[in-house]
Design a protein around this motif. Structure first.
Motif, short mmCIF file in Angstrom:
data_model
loop_
_atom_site.label_atom_id
_atom_site.label_comp_id
_atom_site.label_asym_id
_atom_site.label_seq_id
_atom_site.Cartn_x
_atom_site.Cartn_y
_atom_site.Cartn_z
N LEU B 50 38.71 -10.83 -7.59
CA LEU B 50 38.11 -9.61 -7.65
C LEU B 50 38.40 -9.00 -6.62
N TYR B 51 38.30 -7.33 -6.53
CA TYR B 51 39.32 -6.28 -5.80
C TYR B 51 38.06 -6.01 -4.87
N SER B 52 37.10 -4.98 -6.82
CA SER B 52 36.53 -3.50 -6.13
C SER B 52 35.06 -3.65 -7.00
N ALA B 53 33.66 -2.92 -6.08
CA ALA B 53 32.83 -2.84 -7.51
C ALA B 53 33.07 -2.65 -9.05
N GLY B 54 32.29 -3.42 -9.56
CA GLY B 54 32.26 -3.68 -10.89
C GLY B 54 33.49 -4.10 -12.25
N GLU B 55 34.25 -4.42 -11.58
CA GLU B 55 35.85 -5.61 -11.42
C GLU B 55 34.72 -6.72 -12.75
N GLU B 56 35.50 -7.30 -13.33
CA GLU B 56 35.00 -8.25 -14.26
C GLU B 56 36.34 -8.59 -14.53
N LYS B 57 36.46 -9.93 -14.33
CA LYS B 57 37.75 -10.83 -15.26
C LYS B 57 36.94 -12.17 -15.78
N GLU B 58 37.21 -12.56 -17.15
CA GLU B 58 36.84 -13.58 -17.72
C GLU B 58 38.33 -14.97 -17.98
N LYS B 59 37.83 -16.05 -18.40
CA LYS B 59 38.48 -17.04 -18.21
C LYS B 59 38.03 -17.99 -18.84
N GLU B 60 37.80 -18.05 -20.20
CA GLU B 60 37.33 -18.92 -21.46
C GLU B 60 35.40 -18.99 -21.40
N ARG B 61 35.08 -20.10 -20.93
CA ARG B 61 33.47 -19.85 -20.83
C ARG B 61 33.13 -19.04 -19.25
N LEU B 62 34.63 -18.61 -18.50
CA LEU B 62 33.08 -18.41 -17.27
C LEU B 62 33.70 -16.77 -16.83
N LYS B 63 32.48 -16.08 -16.69
CA LYS B 63 33.72 -14.74 -16.58
C LYS B 63 32.29 -14.27 -15.20
N ALA B 64 33.70 -13.22 -13.83
CA ALA B 64 33.08 -13.15 -12.53
C ALA B 64 33.03 -11.78 -12.87
N THR B 65 32.23 -11.62 -11.77
CA THR B 65 31.47 -10.19 -11.91
C THR B 65 31.44 -9.45 -10.16
N LEU B 66 31.56 -8.79 -9.82
CA LEU B 66 31.62 -8.14 -8.10
C LEU B 66 30.28 -6.81 -8.43
N THR B 67 29.33 -7.01 -7.09
CA THR B 67 29.03 -5.59 -6.54
C THR B 67 29.46 -5.62 -5.62
N LYS B 68 28.73 -4.40 -4.79
CA LYS B 68 29.25 -4.13 -3.22
C LYS B 68 28.69 -5.17 -2.94
N LYS B 69 28.13 -6.76 -2.77
CA LYS B 69 27.42 -7.44 -1.92
C LYS B 69 26.85 -8.45 -2.61
N GLU B 70 27.33 -8.41 -3.88
CA GLU B 70 27.76 -9.85 -3.96
C GLU B 70 28.19 -10.40 -5.46
N SER B 71 28.52 -11.37 -6.21
CA SER B 71 29.87 -11.99 -7.08
C SER B 71 28.96 -12.31 -8.00
N PHE B 72 28.91 -13.25 -9.86
CA PHE B 72 28.56 -13.76 -10.07
C PHE B 72 29.16 -14.54 -10.86
N LEU B 73 29.40 -15.86 -10.84
CA LEU B 73 30.49 -16.25 -12.24
C LEU B 73 29.17 -16.58 -13.29
N HIS B 74 29.50 -16.37 -13.70
CA HIS B 74 28.18 -16.46 -16.12
C HIS B 74 29.12 -18.02 -16.25
N ILE B 75 28.79 -19.07 -16.55
CA ILE B 75 29.04 -19.18 -17.67
C ILE B 75 28.54 -19.84 -19.09
N THR B 76 29.22 -19.36 -20.08
CA THR B 76 29.02 -19.84 -21.60
C THR B 76 28.87 -20.60 -22.36
N ALA B 77 27.65 -21.33 -22.38
CA ALA B 77 28.13 -22.00 -23.26
C ALA B 77 28.47 -23.19 -22.64
#
Lengths: 113, 108
Positions: B50-77
């Motif tokens: 991820l390169y910039s705040a607001g960017e999101e990427k997905e791969k199968e059950r994983l989704k990564a998000t980015l803010t200016k201070k943190e990133s989340f890796l969301h795992i669905t089901a």
């Protein structure tokens, strides 16, 4: 595409001995990195080669560690003499472009006894 | 000094129970934030950049998000095969700084 290959996968040596780790990056990847993870700690950067040149060696802990990449292909990391605190997993990674995700090898687990 | 902090250290989920992993960072001049997956005895396997705040990427059950201070890796089901250590790393100048990782276990 063959991955990043590291050799050996495990090494157990006595304190004071010398060990040489080898890394074969993906063919065509100019960037080669060494990292290590000591017990319970995060993976830490050691150094970065661009082809045969050391781009950044700020993570090398001391002068007992010597890395080379003759010819810009494979790289070696020599620890001489090894100390107990050198134990850990040493990872090598390579990339075509330093801005993209690296491809890691499986690591060499070094145990100094 | 650049810092990368991941939480929680360990997470146990039931199969199908969605959750998120956190990566907080302080770094000067972020060039990229990377997520890796590491299985026992293997090297980290690249997942996302991820390169910039607001960017999101997905791969199968994983989704990564980015803010200016943190990133989340969301795992669905999640499924048991998603069990691994997930590493976050930030690239500032020339090297990549890793967090300690989150060890995820998904029970069937």
């Amino acid at each position: 595409e063959a991955g990043v290959t590291q050799f050996p996968s495990h090494s157990v040596i006595e304190k004071g001995q010398t060990v040489t780790l080898r890394c074969d990056p993906i063919s065509g990847h100019d960037n080669l990195y060494w990292y290590r993870r000591v017990m319970g700690k995060e993976i830490k950067f050691l150094l970065h080669f661009v082809k045969e040149s050391k781009q950044d060696e700020s993570g090398m802990p001391n002068n007992r560690f010597l890395a080379e990449r003759t010819g810009g292909t494979y790289s070696t990391l020599k620890v001489q003499p090894a100390e107990l605190e050198d134990s850990g997993v040493y990872f090598c990674a390579s990339s075509r472009d330093s801005n993209y995700g690296y491809t890691f090898g499986s690591g060499t687990r070094l145990t100094v006894v | 000094e650049d810092q990368v902090t991941q939480s929680p250290e360990a997470l146990r989920l039931q199969e199908g129970e969605s959750s998120s992993l956190n990566c907080s960072y302080t770094v000067s001049g972020l060039r990229g934030l990377f997520w890796y997956r590491q299985d026992p005895g293997k090297g980290p396997e690249f997942l996302f950049t991820l390169y910039s705040a607001g960017e999101e990427k997905e791969k199968e059950r994983l989704k990564a998000t980015l803010t200016k201070k943190e990133s989340f890796l969301h795992i669905t089901a999640p499924k048991p095969e998603d069990s691994a250590t997930y590493l976050c790393a930030v690239q500032a100048m020339d090297d990549m700084r890793f967090g300690a990782g989150t060890r995820l276990t998904v029970k069937p």
